[in-house]
Design a protein around this motif. Structure first.
Motif, mmCIF file in Angstrom:
data_model
loop_
_atom_site.group_PDB
_atom_site.id
_atom_site.type_symbol
_atom_site.label_atom_id
_atom_site.label_comp_id
_atom_site.label_asym_id
_atom_site.label_seq_id
_atom_site.Cartn_x
_atom_site.Cartn_y
_atom_site.Cartn_z
ATOM 1 N N PHE A 190 38.366 -15.398 -45.658
ATOM 2 C CA PHE A 190 39.717 -14.879 -45.884
ATOM 3 C C PHE A 190 40.466 -15.523 -47.054
ATOM 4 C CE2 PHE A 190 44.142 -13.989 -45.116
ATOM 5 C CZ PHE A 190 44.117 -12.653 -44.753
ATOM 6 N N PRO A 191 40.534 -16.851 -47.110
ATOM 7 C CA PRO A 191 41.289 -17.455 -48.229
ATOM 8 C C PRO A 191 40.672 -17.143 -49.593
ATOM 9 C CG PRO A 191 40.365 -19.153 -46.775
ATOM 10 C CD PRO A 191 40.077 -17.855 -46.151
ATOM 11 N N LYS A 223 38.988 -14.309 -50.340
ATOM 12 C CA LYS A 223 39.331 -12.902 -50.615
ATOM 13 C C LYS A 223 40.759 -12.806 -51.111
ATOM 14 C CE LYS A 223 36.191 -10.487 -47.517
ATOM 15 N NZ LYS A 223 36.026 -10.050 -46.133
ATOM 16 N N ALA A 224 41.627 -13.555 -50.431
ATOM 17 C CA ALA A 224 43.039 -13.520 -50.809
ATOM 18 C C ALA A 224 43.222 -14.009 -52.247
ATOM 19 C CB ALA A 224 43.866 -14.380 -49.847
#
Lengths: 361, 372
Positions: free
Chosen positions: B98-99, B101-102
């Motif tokens: 997630f981090p 991708k963000a």
């Protein structure tokens, strides 16, 4: 003061059975602690006893009276909660007087004064009597709440997590005070908490409650040393008791899935009366002995983590697939991944049935 | 990973100074715990290191480079609010990714990084699992992987176990400490729970009222607290701290605890000398002694003082016996059931090697050590 009896008490909320067939007698003058996780039904039991919750099945007795159908006011119990429900616009003295000034009680003024002064002296809040309660610290407010219960001279005191919102140091101090106070008043007190340290340190007897059922009701020493099942063994004591699957065969105990074996002492074999096969074994951290050097009867393991707690060191090690935590003297130093040797204080091992998880001894 | 230095840091909210000239030296790969009661400034300090709070004085450096004027993003630090708050609808892989991708990293790079960190933390087999299927320990590993996947210079954690129940916390703190041994990530961890601090910290920075009280390893803060606050904040049961004075009568010096007390503990010559050197007039003096250093006997014993038993608190592995000394109580820890309920009096002795003396005005330790 008075004894208390719950007889087949069951309380349901829709589909949820909060209290399931509770049978319990608390003696006159006893400090009884109900201990269990959140949602176990401890608070509900208290609320049924005080009459705040109605529509329950079974009976509640206070002294010799069956109070099942009585209103809360007539049951003559005093409750102290975690949230001190004091009147902020009144002084401490006025808060203490308040319950005595109700029309039902009709307590004469000189008697009110006598009781307020007694409560204030006992709780060491004489200096605070003329202060508004919103100017008090948390510990002082809780003292006043307890004082407000004392002045009523109730038959029974009920306390629901009264120390939970206080800091650790104050909690320790109030624990002692509360226990002294209860003995001095000869009060019957039921105290609800999820904190096993509070329960152990204050109670004459502890009742361990899980999912609405009373699992074991005994002295602190007994629940710690003779837990009825794995739940009690696991709930009481910190750091937590170690559990592993063990196989008892030919007088030897094997940690299942490992090559580690211990010859069981004859007294232990006698104690478990010929029980063999696969069991759940419980051993408390202080009942595991560690050494740096190999020793007769000890098994080898590798250190996982060491925690320096000041008074003691906690040393974790793995015997695949189990984790163990041992408590040692604070002078016992090791590093992660060091080799150590461990053995159990065999007379302190707990043997539980693999399926029912009940204590077999 | 990196060194973090906080130098003479001042933080004000409006007119109110909440952190006073704070100095912290956090070495590369160290696990440092900021410990103190609520409102002591520990979370504010952590947020200042992260860049979530500006500071009004002093400096914060990471690897020697001043960062206190840099925005959060450029400090390259992972802030872990809760160690177990994974996205429930995402697999372990997607939680960890997630981090990245963000941050807009290309997909192939993301995979590489996630697999690498998963390999490192030995959770490759869990990558497809949903959080609901993971045990507490595994959840913690996945959260840790998510924090480490960006390869931050340091991990900052603010009471990450605060909401969990006691037994789970106990298990997870062992795991977290082990993870730290594996990853060696520079970590600053905030808690009000001294048990957590002692069990996990390489060093503990004890704070109160915005002021650093002491920084040291668990053994140092437990065995040599620099003042009464630290002495009583660290350790359970709380250390006995009792006002005292001493008086010499001929050849013998006695220590008298509390007021209205005739109980006299004899002091060794060695300790008497040290005490007189630091506190000649026997004023503003308090003695501090932990429960385990108060020895207790059931029979009259030479050098022991007779006291009244007030309360016995069984804790399981041992009991705490509260005895009356003067107007106050002193707690002694003893073998379970050593003192029976019917017992009215016992005899106690203070283990000299474990005695602390404090100045009651300043609260500071007099640093008198009978052993040396």
């Amino acid at each position: 003061m008075a004894s208390i009896t719950f007889e087949n008490l069951t309380k349901k909320y829709d589909d949820l059975t909060a209290v399931n067939d509770l049978n319990l007698s608390v003696n006159d003058g006893e400090f009884y602690v109900m201990l269990g996780p959140t949602g176990a039904g401890k608070t509900t039991s208290l609320r049924c006893l005080s009459g705040l919750d109605k529509d329950y099945q079974g009976s509640v007795y206070i002294g010799n009276s069956n109070v099942t159908d009585w209103s809360p006011a007539h049951r003559d119990v005093a409750m102290v909660f975690q949230q001190y429900s004091l009147y902020p616009h009144l002084t401490v003295r006025e808060n203490l007087e308040f319950p005595l000034k109700s029309k039902i009680r009709m307590v004469p003024q000189d008697e009110i004064e006598r009781r307020v002064n007694y409560a204030a002296a006992t709780l060491k809040i004489v200096d605070l009597l003329d202060r508004k309660t919103d100017k008090l610290s948390g510990g002082e407010m809780q003292r006043v709440s307890i004082g407000r219960a004392i002045v009523r001279k109730p038959k029974v005191f009920l306390m629901d997590e009264p120390l939970s919102s206080l800091d650790a140091k104050l909690r320790e101090a109030l624990r002692i005070e509360l226990k002294r106070l209860q003995k001095e008043l000869g009060a019957t007190l039921i105290y609800v908490t999820h904190d096993q340290v509070e329960a152990m340190s204050m109670a004459d007897r502890v009742g361990i409650i899980k999912e609405g059922q009373l699992i074991q009701s005994d002295t602190p020493h007994k629940v710690y040393n003779e837990p009825k099942n794995t739940f009690v063994a696991g709930f009481v004591g910190s750091p937590k008791i170690n559990f592993f699957d063990g196989i008892v065969e030919n007088g030897r105990l094997t940690i299942k899935g490992s090559p580690h074996q211990f010859q069981l002492e004859s007294e232990i074999l006698e104690k478990i009366r010929g029980i063999t096969g696969e069991l759940i074994i419980g051993v408390r951290p202080e009942d595991i002995f560690l050494t740096h050097e190999a020793q007769e009867g000890a098994c080898e393991a590798k250190v996982y983590v060491i925690e320096h707690m000041g008074m003691e060191n906690l040393i974790s090690f793995h015997i695949d697939p189990y984790h163990f935590k041992a408590a040692t003297d604070s002078a016992f130093e090791v590093n992660a991944n060091d080799k150590i040797y461990f053995r159990f204080a065999q007379e302190k091992l707990h043997f539980f049935d693999k399926n029912s998880e009940e204590n077999l001894v | 990973m990196a060194n973090i230095n906080v130098k003479d840091m001042i933080k004000r909210f409006g007119q109110t100074e909440v952190i006073t000239k704070l100095n912290l030296e956090i070495k590369d790969q160290e696990f440092v715990v900021l410990l103190g009661p609520s409102g002591c400034g520990k979370t504010t300090t952590l947020r200042a290191i992260a860049g979530l709070e500006d500071i009004q004085g002093g400096e914060i450096t990471i690897d020697g480079k001043a960062v206190h004027d840099l925005p959060v993003k450029q400090r390259d630090i992972a802030f872990v609010f809760q160690l177990f708050a994974l996205y429930p609808h995402l697999s372990a892989f997607n939680n960890i990714a997630f981090p990245l991708k963000a941050a807009g990293m290309p997909k192939s790079d993301i995979e590489k990084r996630v697999f690498a960190v998963a390999e490192f933390l030995q959770i490759k087999s869990l990558l497809k699992s949903m959080p609901s299927a993971l045990s507490g320990g595994d959840l913690q590993r996945v959260s840790m992987a998510r924090a480490l996947v960006r390869d931050p210079k340091a991990l900052l954690m603010d009471e990450p176990m605060g909401t969990l129940d006691a037994k789970l916390r106990e298990e997870l703190r062992t795991e977290l400490k082990h993870l730290h041994i594996e990853t060696n990530s520079t970590t600053v961890y905030v808690t009000h729970d001294q048990v957590e601090a002692m069990s996990m910290g390489d060093k503990i920075a004890v704070m109160n009222d915005g002021i650093l009280q002491q920084m040291g390893n668990p053994k140092e803060v437990y065995d040599n607290p620099s003042n009464i606050f630290v002495a009583q904040f660290i350790g359970s049961p709380v250390m006995n701290v009792v006002d005292c004075n001493y008086a010499t009568d001929g050849d013998v010096t006695h220590l008298v605890l509390g007021e209205n007390n005739s109980d006299k503990f004899t002091l060794s010559k060695n300790l008497t000398q040290k005490l007189k050197a630091k506190n000649g007039d026997s004023k503003n003096l308090a003695v501090g002694i932990r429960a385990e250093a108060v020895d207790l006997k059931l029979e009259p014993t030479k050098g022991y003082v007779k006291v009244e038993v007030e309360v016995i608190e069984p804790l399981g592995p041992f009991d705490i016996v509260d005895v009356k000394v003067g107007d106050g109580l002193v707690r002694s820890s003893t073998r379970s059931q050593y003192v029976e309920k019917s017992c009215k009096h016992v005899w106690i002795h203070l283990n000299e090697e474990k005695i602390h003396f404090f100045d009651t005005q300043s609260g500071q330790s007099l640093n008198i050590n009978a052993e040396a």
